[in-house]
Scaffold this active site. Structure first.
Site, mmCIF file in Angstrom:
data_model
loop_
_atom_site.group_PDB
_atom_site.id
_atom_site.type_symbol
_atom_site.label_atom_id
_atom_site.label_comp_id
_atom_site.label_asym_id
_atom_site.label_seq_id
_atom_site.Cartn_x
_atom_site.Cartn_y
_atom_site.Cartn_z
ATOM 1 N N GLU A 25 1.581 7.625 -13.916
ATOM 2 C CA GLU A 25 2.714 8.710 -13.551
ATOM 3 C C GLU A 25 4.063 8.045 -13.943
ATOM 4 O OE1 GLU A 25 2.521 11.898 -13.041
ATOM 5 O OE2 GLU A 25 0.303 11.862 -13.316
ATOM 6 N N HIS A 45 -6.133 -0.637 1.748
ATOM 7 C CA HIS A 45 -7.382 -1.454 2.291
ATOM 8 C C HIS A 45 -7.265 -2.897 1.341
ATOM 9 C CE1 HIS A 45 -10.978 -3.610 2.266
ATOM 10 N NE2 HIS A 45 -11.166 -3.188 3.595
ATOM 11 N N LYS A 87 -6.656 -8.227 10.168
ATOM 12 C CA LYS A 87 -5.748 -8.137 8.982
ATOM 13 C C LYS A 87 -4.315 -7.763 9.256
ATOM 14 C CE LYS A 87 -9.968 -5.603 6.762
ATOM 15 N NZ LYS A 87 -10.344 -4.350 6.163
#
Length: 413
Positions: free
Chosen positions: A179, A332, A373
């Site tokens: 895009e 993620h 994380k």
């Protein structure tokens, strides 16, 4: 006569007995009522512990005085609800900026020795050496977003960040790549969420939320991309296969358009990762390009080199700050890379998804903390702001990166 006397005595005893009984009952009832009201009062008027003096007080902005835009945005932090989360998110991004541009003399003095077992950034290292004297970056800022973000007006904000080298790593979807390129050829238009999909299909108008993208835009993209794929295939036959981030950088180089995010990422050496590169128009074009060809003539992109590269970037920094707009695979991928260093130091999520279906898109920052994380042990180093990124992220940029630039220039709005 005897009967009348009996009745009279009976009535007298009855009256005396029940008056006494009612009197006892009335006394008991008053005691119960008093106990009930005292119990209610103790429930309602629970005594409060003293709130710490350092606790922020809920307060809106005073519009009776002159207010500039930055003061206005800063006031959100004290309004409560998601406005407060927005303010916390702004604080976290400013921490990232502080560590990224902290005192340069201190930064030059800092060195960090990395063992070979921990990291290998490129093939240029001396394999006979057991240690590499590699200076880690002070703070890496990661930006992750889904394709609808680049379709919207957020593209110009991303371009601003890449042009000024505010971000160090970008992770997006295939749509986030294509895009950006497509907007260099043609325009995206404002439509409506409730337009008739069947009628739009007949007109060749693709809807993204309340945006309209004419299908001709993708045809122009194909016309531009297919010859480039031929060139890349020829180069592949001359040397090793490319990897996705290298391929994306090549797109930025070839588009050569200053309105493009990929152009500025190429120009400023900002890696752009796309773990789902084939999921979109790019994948369609790769399919058309390879269709009917023998395997040895297929274009190959090596994803293993990219996972090595992105995880190495996470290891090569003293601090790491992640800004994640939307969810999905890009979210993620950034979080998992930061797992390699036992978590990001600062984290800001902006999305509308909830966590009750167990999806990673909706997962809160505390879930990432449980996986390692996001770093634990740091107070207020992570926040999720529930809301539309097209509303929230411009406010964040205005009171972080933009304000930092203005302050450096000595300009105050």
């Amino acid at each position: 006569m005897f009967i009348n006397l009996y009745n009279g005595i009976y009535k007298l005893v009855h009256v005396l007995f029940f008056k006494k009984k009612n009197k006892i009952k009335s006394s008991t009832s008053k005691d119960d009522e008093e106990n009930d009201i005292n119990s209610a009062k103790s429930s309602v008027f629970v005594q409060s512990y003293k709130i710490p003096d350092s606790t922020d007080i809920v307060k809106g902005i005073n519009l009776e005085k002159n207010v500039n835009i930055h003061e206005f945005i800063n006031s959100y932090k004290y309004m409560g609800f998601q406005a407060t989360n927005l303010g916390i998110g702004i604080d976290e991004i400013n921490k990232m900026i502080y560590y990224k541009y902290m005192n340069k003399t201190e930064q030059k003095e800092k060195k960090d020795v990395i063992t070979k077992d921990e990291i290998d950034f490129s093939d240029k290292h001396d394999e006979t050496s057991s240690e590499y004297n590699v200076k880690k970056k002070e703070c890496i800022i990661w930006l992750s977003f889904t394709s609808n973000m680049i379709s919207s007006g957020l593209r110009e904000f991303f371009v601003y960040l890449a042009k000024n080298k505010f971000v160090d790593v970008i992770v997006t979807t295939a749509g986030g790549i294509e895009e950006d390129i497509i907007k260099c050829f043609s325009k995206t238009y404002i439509g409506d969420f409730n337009l008739n999909g069947k009628k739009l299909r007949k007109k060749g108008w693709n809807r993204i939320g309340n945006l309209i993208v004419p299908n001709d835009n993708y045809c122009k993209f194909e016309d531009w991309l297919q010859p480039l794929l031929n060139n890349i295939l020829h180069e592949q036959n001359e040397k090793n296969e490319a990897f996705p981030s290298e391929f994306i950088s090549r797109l930025g180089k070839e588009i050569n358009d200053e309105s493009s995010l990929l152009y500025w990422c190429y120009k400023n050496d900002i890696p752009v990762f796309c773990p789902g590169l084939t999921d979109g128009s790019l994948g369609d074009n790769l399919f058309f390009h390879n269709y009917g060809k023998k395997i040895k003539n297929n274009l190959i992109l090596d994803i293993v080199k990219d996972i090595k590269k992105i995880n190495s970037l996470a290891l090569n920094c003293l601090k790491s700050g992640i800004i994640i707009l939307g969810g999905g695979l890009p979210k993620h991928h950034v979080c998992n890379a930061n797992l390699m260093r036992n978590g990001a130091d600062f984290a800001v999520y902006v999305n509308t998804a909830n966590e009750y279906d167990g999806s990673d898109s909706g997962a809160n920052t505390t879930e990432a903390l449980s996986w390692g994380k996001i770093k634990s042990g740091h107070q207020n180093n992570h926040v999720k702001v529930f809301g539309d990124a097209t509303i929230l992220f411009p406010l964040m940029v205005l009171n972080t990166f933009y304000l930092y630039t203005r302050n450096l220039q000595g300009k105050y709005d």
